[in-house]
Design an enzyme around this catalytic site. Structure first.
Site, PDB file in Angstrom:
ATOM      1  N   ASP A 243       0.867  -1.166   0.000  1.00 54.02           N
ATOM      2  CA  ASP A 243       0.000   0.000   0.000  1.00 54.02           C
ATOM      3  C   ASP A 243       0.909   1.223   0.000  1.00 54.02           C
ATOM      4  O   ASP A 243       2.085   1.138   0.379  1.00 54.02           O
ATOM      5  CB  ASP A 243      -0.916  -0.010   1.235  1.00 54.02           C
ATOM      6  CG  ASP A 243      -2.160   0.850   1.042  1.00 54.02           C
ATOM      7  OD1 ASP A 243      -2.167   1.692   0.123  1.00 54.02           O
ATOM      8  OD2 ASP A 243      -3.113   0.684   1.817  1.00 54.02           O
ATOM      9  N   TRP A 244       0.383   2.347  -0.422  1.00 55.29           N
ATOM     10  CA  TRP A 244       1.220   3.525  -0.654  1.00 55.29           C
ATOM     11  C   TRP A 244       1.788   4.045   0.672  1.00 55.29           C
ATOM     12  O   TRP A 244       1.106   4.667   1.458  1.00 55.29           O
ATOM     13  CB  TRP A 244       0.416   4.578  -1.379  1.00 55.29           C
ATOM     14  CG  TRP A 244       0.534   4.530  -2.878  1.00 55.29           C
ATOM     15  CD1 TRP A 244       0.788   5.604  -3.690  1.00 55.29           C
ATOM     16  CD2 TRP A 244       0.417   3.396  -3.747  1.00 55.29           C
ATOM     17  NE1 TRP A 244       0.828   5.185  -5.012  1.00 55.29           N
ATOM     18  CE2 TRP A 244       0.615   3.833  -5.070  1.00 55.29           C
ATOM     19  CE3 TRP A 244       0.182   2.037  -3.542  1.00 55.29           C
ATOM     20  CZ2 TRP A 244       0.579   2.994  -6.176  1.00 55.29           C
ATOM     21  CZ3 TRP A 244       0.146   1.178  -4.646  1.00 55.29           C
ATOM     22  CH2 TRP A 244       0.352   1.665  -5.930  1.00 55.29           C
TER      23      TRP A 244
END
Length: 777
Positions: free
Chosen positions: A229-230
């Site tokens: 995930d970012w």
């Protein structure tokens, strides 16, 4: 080694582990294929290149795209074919936007109705969630666009999601929280899986060899990439060695610096880097869109996609109550109250926010069907205060409707500040400004029909006081037209709840153990999630799992069960006078079990008087249970109750069957040799020590540091003020502001290096860390 990798230098191999900018993989100066990603999952949030350098809070700016219903809405359709079509429709737009991989679908379990991001997820039930996710993935990938199944795993709350620690026992993790991902992997093989921010049993999911290698690859046979995930890659070397393939977004050299420092001395890391690089290059070759046309919105059939969005919305809305008030008589007079009738709420806030074209509101769509409408806003849908004049006008209209016996449609629900990415709700109650108005409207004696909007369960306390309730969820850009089509009877509602609507958040299984300031979240309720809990504990609910009404009626008969083939068949007849669709559900309960479990479903459409034979294929685990000694699902002989139902509480047919060893001959557990040491470590080392002044690390966040350091507190205030100054006067209650503030306060320092596009450099991070720990040199 992959032939493409032999061309690369050490630095290029290391660089390939990290994305370029926010949305691309590394191409080694054009010598490697690369791919472009875009947020999803209910439409494309494709940002132009110029927006790469924009602030994290500008998350809602993107190219025009079709906004389809959110996952919580689509799940209420109980229609696998619709999910596949949604995936294909988004893929068609991705082809025209040079997008190779869409970040979706989300299939996290809805542990609590309060999770702010529940609108992006399918269900509280793992079988339903996983099956619908697989349909979406197969639909999209059939057109050559990759998917990224997310967020793996136990990302069940937004509060402190970057550092929270989900503490889960083996049986619960396997049967509830991993199961939807397992189903999607086995049935669809997504191009990638996005690993979540949070810790699971004391270690970051992104750095868990148990999750990423033992379970995902060895046990389930996953073939694709694991993408962070970012900002979820904390400790690049550990994440790489655990099984991560690609860290996103660009860390501006930070990850390369970390890996270069240990590359020469760590042979395991070098081997894992080769594996990760190979997966990224293989994915780029398979999903790269170089053969597709250049970005051109004019090639997207927005008209066709809007019609599809309308069909998805009308197939997913749930009729929760109807005493005969619906459908409305054609071309009659109506009173309509509520700002949501004119300014529709059809999607949630955060990274999935779609820049959609404007389409008719419910107010406009009802007028287009010939209804004569008196309208009063009553309450605003923005963050402004209620106008006393507008409030009084609404009550006057209600009194008029009561005296003239005119149906009154009250539009209500969660407006933007109440649900979105980055924050959770504290209650399932509707906004007070709406309930206060509704209560006074009801006192006028008006015949009220409620039309409700939300991405998750809300308190429909007024159910007994109104004539009908139509729940639209967050049903996409065609929301207004869908309302009109359903209310008028042009389309018969056929949605059913994919989650339980409780009477209160206090009734939920994890009440008191959700969100909060403590990062350690114990999943004390175990497998008793959603309807399993309410059924086992016999707790009454407002609307049960699987519930939904229709303008027609259905009759079930002739139940047959073939346990060996895992198939259940029965007849359904439309006994009413209008065409309708029924989402038939099959539940199975083993003798001695506390609750039934959904094991199959099919949706069937029937003309008036028509009968169809429905054949339901059961979940492969229909007659299995998770065995912690085998670390696997194993078949169990015994007595089972098999139920064909219209909801978990409305059992239409049931049969008791004896399942023998012969029946289970073809259903043996998968051949799997678990690494027992990994299992033992993962489920015994479950807690972690939260750091304090003097021991803070780069894995801690500014919010925690600010509590103990005046200097960091001042830095945090300055950062937030600077960020707000760039957001054109938006309120702190605006969803885009909330997600930005929560990211700044709650993301680990390492994560901020990536998500701030390098504004927080490694040098600045180390300086803040020294201040937090009381070291000023």
């Amino acid at each position: 080694m992959n032939a493409d990798l032999e061309k690369l230098t050490k630095d290029e191999k290391i660089r390939l582990f990290n994305g370029v900018g926010n949305w691309n993989s590394f191409d080694a100066g054009g010598r490697l294929p690369s791919f472009t990603m875009s947020d999803g999952p209910h439409g494309l949030r494709k940002q132009d290149a110029v927006q790469e350098t924009e602030a994290y809070a500008d998350i809602n700016r993107s190219r025009l795209a079709t906004c389809f219903p959110t996952s919580s809405c689509m799940a209420a359709s109980w229609d696998k074919a619709l999910l596949s079509e949604e995936g294909k429709s988004i893929a068609e737009e991705a082809q025209c936007q040079e997008v190779d991989l869409v970040l979706g679908p989300g299939t996290n379990i809805k542990r609590s109705p309060l999770c702010g991001r529940n609108f992006e997820y399918f269900s509280e039930d793992p079988y339903l969630a996983g099956t619908l996710a697989a349909s979406y993935i197969n639909g999209m990938q059939a057109l050559g666009i990759g998917t990224s199944l997310k967020h793996f795993t136990c990302n069940n709350q937004e509060k402190r999601r970057q550092t929270s620690n989900s503490i889960v026992d083996e049986k619960t993790l396997s049967e509830i929280y991993l199961r939807p991902f397992e189903i999607a992997v086995r049935k669809a093989q997504p191009a990638s899986i996005m690993v979540s921010y949070n810790k699971v049993n004391g270690e970051y999911a992104a750095a868990s060899k148990f999750l990423l290698t033992e379970v995902l690859r060895k046990k389930w046979g996953f073939k694709g990439m694991v993408i962070s995930d970012w900002g979820a890659c904390i400790g690049a070397a550990n994440c790489l060695k655990a099984g991560m393939s690609l860290a996103m977004p660009d860390s501006n050299g930070y990850f390369s610096h970390q890996l270069s420092a240990v590359y020469d001395e760590d042979s395991v890391l070098r081997d894992k880097l080769d594996e990760a690089n190979s997966l990224v290059v293989e994915a780029a070759k398979k999903w790269n869109g170089g053969h597709r046309q250049k970005a051109d919105n004019s090639k997207i059939d927005f008209v066709a996609h809007h019609k599809a969005a309308l069909r998805f919305a009308t197939s997913s809305a749930v009729l929760l109550k109807n005493d005969g008030a619906l459908p409305l008589a054609p071309k009659t007079k109506l009173a309509v109250i509520g700002g949501l009738a004119a300014t529709m709420k059809f999607q949630g806030g955060g990274s999935s926010h779609i820049n959609a074209a404007e389409y008719p509101s419910a107010l406009e769509s009802l007028k287009a069907l010939g209804y004569e409408i008196d309208y009063a806003e009553g309450y605003p849908t923005d963050l402004g205060n209620v106008s006393e004049k507008g409030y009084a006008q609404a009550l006057e209209l209600a009194k008029k409707a009561a005296s003239e016996k005119v149906p009154l449609l009250f539009f209500c629900g969660l407006t933007e500040e109440f649900e979105g990415e980055g924050f959770d709700r504290e209650t399932i109650a509707l906004p007070q400004v709406q309930t206060k108005l509704l209560d006074q409207i009801l006192e006028t004696g008006a015949e009220v029909i409620a039309v409700t909007f939300s991405g998750a369960p809300i308190d429909i306390y007024f159910a007994d006081k109104v004539r009908a309730v139509l729940h639209m969820y967050l049903c996409g850009e065609a929301c207004g037209e869908a309302c009109a089509q359903l209310l008028s009877g042009n389309v018969n509602p056929s949605g059913k709840l994919a989650e339980t609507f409780p009477f209160s958040e206090k009734d939920t299984p994890c009440y008191g153990n959700f969100g909060g300031e403590d990062d350690n979240i114990e999943y004390k309720e175990g497998c008793l999630v959603g309807y399993r809990y309410y059924e086992a504990k016999k707790i009454p609910v407002r609307y049960e799992f699987g519930f939904g009404l229709s303008y027609t009626t259905f009759e079930y008969s002739n139940l047959e069960v073939d346990a060996a083939a895992r198939r259940v068949s029965f007849d359904i007849k439309n006994t009413g006078t209008v065409k309708g669709a029924e989402a038939a559900q099959v539940y199975i309960q083993r003798a001695g079990a506390e609750y039934p479990e959904l094991r199959g479903f099919e949706k069937v459409e029937l003309e008036p008087g028509e009968t169809k034979r429905v054949s339901v294929e059961l979940d492969e685990n229909a007659f299995k249970s998770y065995d912690t000694s085998a670390h696997n699902f194993v078949p169990l002989v015994g007595t089972y109750k098999v139920m064909a139902a219209s909801s978990v509480k409305k059992i239409q047919l049931e049969k008791e069957v004896e399942v023998s060893e012969g029946d289970l001959a073809g259903q043996a557990a998968d051949a799997y040799s678990p690494d027992v040491t990994l299992y033992n470590d993962f489920f015994t080392n479950t807690f972690y020590e939260q750091h304090h002044r003097g021991t803070f690390t780069t894995a801690d966040n500014l919010g925690d540091m600010a509590k103990e350091s005046f200097a960091v507190r001042m830095i945090l205030r300055f950062i937030i003020r600077a960020m707000l100054s760039t957001m054109k006067g938006k309120s702190k209650d605006d969803p885009s502001v909330k997600i930005a503030i929560s990211a700044i306060e709650e993301n680990p320092l390492e994560s901020l290096i990536s998500i701030t596009n390098g504004v927080l450099s490694e040098k600045r991070m180390q300086g803040i860390l020294r201040l937090a720990n009381g070291k000023h040199k």
